[in-house]
Each structure stands twice: as structure tokens, then as C-alpha cells.
Write an enzyme that holds these catalytic residues in place. Structure first.
Site, PDB file in Angstrom:
ATOM      1  N   PRO A  13      30.901   1.343 -40.725  1.00  0.00           N
ATOM      2  CA  PRO A  13      32.062   0.889 -39.761  1.00  0.00           C
ATOM      3  C   PRO A  13      31.961  -0.661 -39.380  1.00  0.00           C
ATOM      4  O   PRO A  13      31.000  -1.101 -39.121  1.00  0.00           O
ATOM      5  CB  PRO A  13      31.691   1.923 -38.688  1.00  0.00           C
ATOM      6  CG  PRO A  13      30.504   2.043 -38.783  1.00  0.00           C
ATOM      7  CD  PRO A  13      29.700   2.042 -39.986  1.00  0.00           C
ATOM      8  N   MET A  14      33.177  -1.280 -39.696  1.00  0.00           N
ATOM      9  CA  MET A  14      33.419  -2.518 -39.011  1.00  0.00           C
ATOM     10  C   MET A  14      34.921  -2.670 -38.682  1.00  0.00           C
ATOM     11  O   MET A  14      35.804  -2.356 -39.272  1.00  0.00           O
ATOM     12  CB  MET A  14      33.372  -3.186 -40.331  1.00  0.00           C
ATOM     13  CG  MET A  14      31.907  -3.609 -40.522  1.00  0.00           C
ATOM     14  SD  MET A  14      31.762  -5.029 -41.902  1.00  0.00           S
ATOM     15  CE  MET A  14      31.905  -4.006 -43.254  1.00  0.00           C
ATOM     16  N   VAL A  15      34.906  -2.987 -37.249  1.00  0.00           N
ATOM     17  CA  VAL A  15      36.225  -3.093 -36.710  1.00  0.00           C
ATOM     18  C   VAL A  15      36.896  -4.161 -37.285  1.00  0.00           C
ATOM     19  O   VAL A  15      36.438  -5.322 -37.494  1.00  0.00           O
ATOM     20  CB  VAL A  15      36.146  -3.516 -35.076  1.00  0.00           C
ATOM     21  CG1 VAL A  15      37.251  -4.328 -34.378  1.00  0.00           C
ATOM     22  CG2 VAL A  15      35.641  -2.402 -34.182  1.00  0.00           C
ATOM     23  N   GLU A  38      35.679   1.580 -35.990  1.00  0.00           N
ATOM     24  CA  GLU A  38      35.438   2.278 -34.808  1.00  0.00           C
ATOM     25  C   GLU A  38      37.273   2.179 -34.242  1.00  0.00           C
ATOM     26  O   GLU A  38      37.574   1.460 -34.050  1.00  0.00           O
ATOM     27  CB  GLU A  38      34.655   1.659 -33.633  1.00  0.00           C
ATOM     28  CG  GLU A  38      34.536   2.590 -32.607  1.00  0.00           C
ATOM     29  CD  GLU A  38      33.841   1.998 -31.407  1.00  0.00           C
ATOM     30  OE1 GLU A  38      33.326   2.545 -30.513  1.00  0.00           O
ATOM     31  OE2 GLU A  38      34.106   0.833 -31.006  1.00  0.00           O
ATOM     32  N   CYS A 112      27.293   0.199 -30.470  1.00  0.00           N
ATOM     33  CA  CYS A 112      27.968  -1.123 -30.072  1.00  0.00           C
ATOM     34  C   CYS A 112      27.416  -1.616 -28.859  1.00  0.00           C
ATOM     35  O   CYS A 112      27.453  -0.732 -27.752  1.00  0.00           O
ATOM     36  CB  CYS A 112      29.484  -0.533 -29.965  1.00  0.00           C
ATOM     37  SG  CYS A 112      30.259  -2.177 -29.593  1.00  0.00           S
ATOM     38  N   LYS A 151      25.814   6.978 -35.359  1.00  0.00           N
ATOM     39  CA  LYS A 151      25.160   5.847 -35.550  1.00  0.00           C
ATOM     40  C   LYS A 151      24.515   5.062 -34.424  1.00  0.00           C
ATOM     41  O   LYS A 151      24.994   4.798 -33.439  1.00  0.00           O
ATOM     42  CB  LYS A 151      26.380   4.716 -36.218  1.00  0.00           C
ATOM     43  CG  LYS A 151      25.547   3.388 -36.717  1.00  0.00           C
ATOM     44  CD  LYS A 151      26.587   2.579 -37.359  1.00  0.00           C
ATOM     45  CE  LYS A 151      26.313   1.271 -37.859  1.00  0.00           C
ATOM     46  NZ  LYS A 151      26.711   0.432 -36.859  1.00  0.00           N
ATOM     47  N   GLY A 212      20.425  -4.263 -43.054  1.00  0.00           N
ATOM     48  CA  GLY A 212      19.710  -5.014 -43.875  1.00  0.00           C
ATOM     49  C   GLY A 212      20.653  -6.119 -44.587  1.00  0.00           C
ATOM     50  O   GLY A 212      19.848  -6.954 -45.499  1.00  0.00           O
TER      51      GLY A 212
HETATM   52  C1  FNR Z   1      30.215  -4.336 -36.840  1.00  0.00           C
HETATM   53  N1  FNR Z   1      29.562  -3.285 -36.710  1.00  0.00           N
HETATM   54  C2  FNR Z   1      30.141  -1.987 -36.161  1.00  0.00           C
HETATM   55  N2  FNR Z   1      29.268  -0.845 -35.997  1.00  0.00           N
HETATM   56  C3  FNR Z   1      29.929   0.176 -35.573  1.00  0.00           C
HETATM   57  O1  FNR Z   1      29.222   1.279 -35.284  1.00  0.00           O
HETATM   58  N3  FNR Z   1      31.132   0.115 -35.378  1.00  0.00           N
HETATM   59  C4  FNR Z   1      31.962  -0.598 -35.477  1.00  0.00           C
HETATM   60  O2  FNR Z   1      33.290  -0.590 -35.415  1.00  0.00           O
HETATM   61  C5  FNR Z   1      31.431  -2.054 -35.935  1.00  0.00           C
HETATM   62  N4  FNR Z   1      32.345  -3.155 -36.040  1.00  0.00           N
HETATM   63  C6  FNR Z   1      31.646  -4.287 -36.676  1.00  0.00           C
HETATM   64  C7  FNR Z   1      32.438  -5.282 -37.329  1.00  0.00           C
HETATM   65  C8  FNR Z   1      31.962  -6.192 -37.871  1.00  0.00           C
HETATM   66  C9  FNR Z   1      33.149  -7.346 -38.386  1.00  0.00           C
HETATM   67  C10 FNR Z   1      30.575  -6.457 -38.017  1.00  0.00           C
HETATM   68  C11 FNR Z   1      30.170  -7.472 -38.945  1.00  0.00           C
HETATM   69  C12 FNR Z   1      29.706  -5.355 -37.724  1.00  0.00           C
HETATM   70  C13 FNR Z   1      27.933  -3.465 -36.880  1.00  0.00           C
HETATM   71  C14 FNR Z   1      27.723  -2.910 -38.540  1.00  0.00           C
HETATM   72  O3  FNR Z   1      28.483  -1.505 -38.691  1.00  0.00           O
HETATM   73  C15 FNR Z   1      26.076  -2.892 -38.713  1.00  0.00           C
HETATM   74  O4  FNR Z   1      25.417  -2.124 -37.775  1.00  0.00           O
HETATM   75  C16 FNR Z   1      25.821  -4.313 -38.419  1.00  0.00           C
HETATM   76  O5  FNR Z   1      26.625  -5.175 -38.989  1.00  0.00           O
HETATM   77  C17 FNR Z   1      24.226  -4.361 -39.283  1.00  0.00           C
HETATM   78  O6  FNR Z   1      24.615  -4.099 -40.514  1.00  0.00           O
HETATM   79  P1  FNR Z   1      24.445  -5.208 -41.837  1.00  0.00           P
HETATM   80  O7  FNR Z   1      25.659  -6.193 -41.544  1.00  0.00           O
HETATM   81  O8  FNR Z   1      22.926  -5.671 -41.766  1.00  0.00           O
HETATM   82  O9  FNR Z   1      24.519  -4.435 -43.037  1.00  0.00           O
END
Ligand code: FNR
Length: 335
Positions: A13-15, A38, A112, A151, A212
């Protein structure tokens, strides 16, 4: 068949990144499951559901907004998980019920660390509120016909982390995603793969390892992270944000090609240009100081973003195609 979280590679998930075009691109390149950005339950429960025949999508939109909070289509129905931000089981269930028939799973964000989440008792604030976790997860598990996951981040004390994951498992969730960092840790800090590994030895449900990306440049690196953590599945965020073809077993494609693919999907699904601009600039993070980079930065429409990649005529051709039926929501200011 309910979604199976075993042995999968997953778009995290990534905003702002995890909107429909990115999710479809990740699926095209080999992701098995894709998580939405999210979405906060407070807002989502007020959305209306629209069947958008012109685009072939289902849209969830607030009366006050010009673009949908969540847009989905049949291609992803059996593989998309909607992530909710919540601090209340009943409200989360009300939100989840709206999408129950068009997504494959519901996830709760418990990681978060940002103030806007934790002040409302959401995100990582939940990690130290076991009663709340239990209430939210059991309400969702009992009330929904699709699987529920959550998560988390890890806690500073290992025993507390293990207590937490046992509690989560006892609620009946289908899997558990673990971002292997403490609440205060930033992406530049090394991920605690050893703690994820201990978690996999503690619970029986599939563990989805996350965090990772620092070491993930290609599919083999995803597999390495899986072995290192002993996790059933791996979830990738930043590496996919920069190049969504990281999921390709044959190796990633050049980022310019991936951007073009992204733009074609964005045109097809009428993705808002502001969201496209954000996603494209993230993909261009180390090539922004190019002519194309400057064109994207100053773009005020999807057409202008497409021009930066020689897709201006393609955009025009696709946009002049007759609309079958329904009302096409088009948010480009130029149209
Ligand atoms: C995130 N992350 C995140 N996590 C989550 O639970 N909900 C979300 O909406 C978001 N939004 C989000 C936006 C952006 C631009 C980033 C870079 C990260 C965190 C993400 O899901 C993840 O947990 C972390 O980035 C670590 O994983 P990676 O980047 O090492 O693969």
C-alpha cells in the site's frame, strides 16, 4: 476461492502511488496481489458507488470531490486488497462493506507513524492498543466474506512484538504483513529481517515480509528477501514506486518504457493528471533534470505529461474514441 496469501509477491500500500494505473501495471509485470493506497474509513463511509460504463470501472466518490477516492475494475477484482485507516471496528466494517463485492481482501494499516494517523488512534498508534486491535480485526473477520489482513511495524521489545502477532493471529486474519522497522525508524534504516524471521516461526498464518526495498532492484532480490526472512510472501513498496516492472522475473524494463505503459493505462482509466504527475515524477526521481522531467514538472494536464514521452498523439486518439455509454468523468482541466 478466497485470496490466498501464500508464496506471493505483492505491491505494498502506498498513498498516492497505489491508484488503479500503478496496481494494473504491477499485475501486468507479475505482482500476484496489489494493495490500494490507505483510505481512511471516516471519509470512505460517505462515498457513493458509481458504475462507470464508459471506463469499465466501479468508482467510490464523495459528493464534494471531483475525483473518486477509489476506482477499480474487473482486471484486478480477484487480486486487489483495499487498505483501510481506522480506529474503530464498526466504522471499518461499514467502509469495508461498501467494497466487499469488488475487492479480494481488506487490510488494516497498523504501521503508519505519521501524526495525522496516530493522533486519531490509527496506524501505528494501534500497535500499543491490543484491545482495539482485537475489536477492529474480529469485527472485520466476523462481518466480511472476504479475507482480512493487517500491516504492522515491529515494537522495540521482541517479546511485545511476539505477543502482538499472537494476538493478531488469534483474531482470524488470513495473513500478517510485517514492515520490519520500529515506529521511529525511517526508510534509510536497515530493515530488521531477523525479527521478521522470528515472527514467521511464531505464527502459523502466512507472514508477508516488507521493508526490503533498499536491497530490491529485481525479482531475484525479492526472492532473497523472502529467504532471508523465511516469510511466505514479500511485499514491495519503494522499488515498485520507482519501477513497477521490478516484479518481472526476466528483469526490470527501462523506466522510460514503464512510464509509457503507465501513461497508456492512465489514459484508458482517466486517471487524474495530478495523481499521474506525482507517480511519473516518482518514477523519474533520478532523471528529473532532463527535458522530459521539466515538461512533466510544468504539466497542467495528462495530455502535457504524455507530450513529454512522445504520447501526445496517442492521448488525442484515445480521447476522441467514441464513448460507449454512461457518463465519462474527465478531470483534465483542458477538456
Ligand atoms: C508508504 N507506506 C505505506 N504503508 C501503508 O501501510 N499504507 C500506506 O498508504 C503507505 N503509503 C506509503 C506511500 C509511499 C510513497 C511510500 C514510499 C510508503 C509504507 C510502505 O507500504 C512500506 O511499508 C515501506 O515503504 C517499506 O517497504 P519498502 O519500501 O522497503 O518496500
Amino acid at each position: 476461492m478466497p485470496l490466498d496469501y501464500k508464496n506471493k509477491v505483492i505491491l505494498a500500500p502506498m498513498v498516492r502511488i497505489g491508484t488503479l494505473p500503478t496496481r494494473l501495471l504491477a499485475l501486468k509485470h507479475g505482482a500476484d496481489i496489489v494493495y490500494s493506497e490507505e483510505i481512511i474509513d471516516h471519509r470512505f463511509i460517505h462515498c457513493k458507488r458509481y458504475v462507470n460504463d464508459a471506463l469499465g470501472t466501479i468508482d467510490f466518490q464523495l459528493d464534494t470531490d471531483s475525483r473518486p477516492l477509489f476506482r477499480t475494475c474487473a482486471t484486478e477484482t480477484d487480486r486487489v486488497v483495499l487498505q483501510l485507516g481506522t480506529s474503530d471496528g464498526k466504522r471499518a466494517l461499514q467502509a469495508a462493506k461498501l467494497v466487499e463485492n469488488v475487492v479480494a481482501g481488506i487490510d488494516v494499516n497498523m504501521g503508519c507513524p505519521k501524526d495525522y494517523s496516530t493522533k486519531g488512534g490509527m496506524g501505528s498508534a494501534l500497535l500499543t492498543n491490543p484491545e482495539k486491535i482485537k475489536e477492529i480485526l474480529t469485527t472485520l473477520v466476523n462481518g466480511l466474506s472476504i479475507p482480512v489482513t493487517c500491516k504492522i511495524r515491529i515494537l522495540p521489545e521482541l517479546d511485545k512484538t511476539l505477543e502482538l502477532v499472537r494476538l493478531i493471529e488469534s483474531t482470524g486474519v488470513a495473513a500478517l504483513a510485517v514492515h520490519g522497522r520500529y515506529r521511529h525508524e525511517r526508510p534509510r534504516h536497515p530493515v530488521h529481517s531477523d525479527v521478521i524471521k522470528i515472527i514467521t516461526e511464531t505464527v502459523k498464518i502466512p507472514v508477508i515480509a516488507n521493508g526490503g526495498s533498499g536491497e530490491i532492484k529485481c525479482y531475484d532480490d525479492i526472492e532473497n528477501f523472502r529467504s532471508l526472512t523465511n516469510a511466505s510472501s514479500v511485499m514491495v513498496a519503494r522499488s515498485a514506486q520507482y519501477n513497477c516492472s521490478v516484479f518481472r522475473k526476466e528483469g526490470p524494463l527501462p523506466v522510460e518504457d514503464v512510464i509509457k505503459e503507465y501513461l497508456k493505462i492512465a489514459i484508458q482509466y482517466d486517471n487524474h493528471y495530478i495523481n499521474c504527475k506525482f507517480c511519473v515524477l516518482e518514477m523519474m526521481h533520478d532523471i528529473q533534470e532532463t527535458k522530459a522531467g521539466r515538461m512533466v514538472r510544468s504539466a497542467l494536464s495528462l495530455h502535457e505529461i504524455c507530450n513529454a514521452f512522445g504520447l501526445g498523439d496517442y492521448y488525442t486518439k484515445m480521447r476522441t474514441k467514441p464513448i460507449k455509454n454512461g457518463i465519462q468523468t474527465n478531470s483534465d482541466p483542458e477538456e
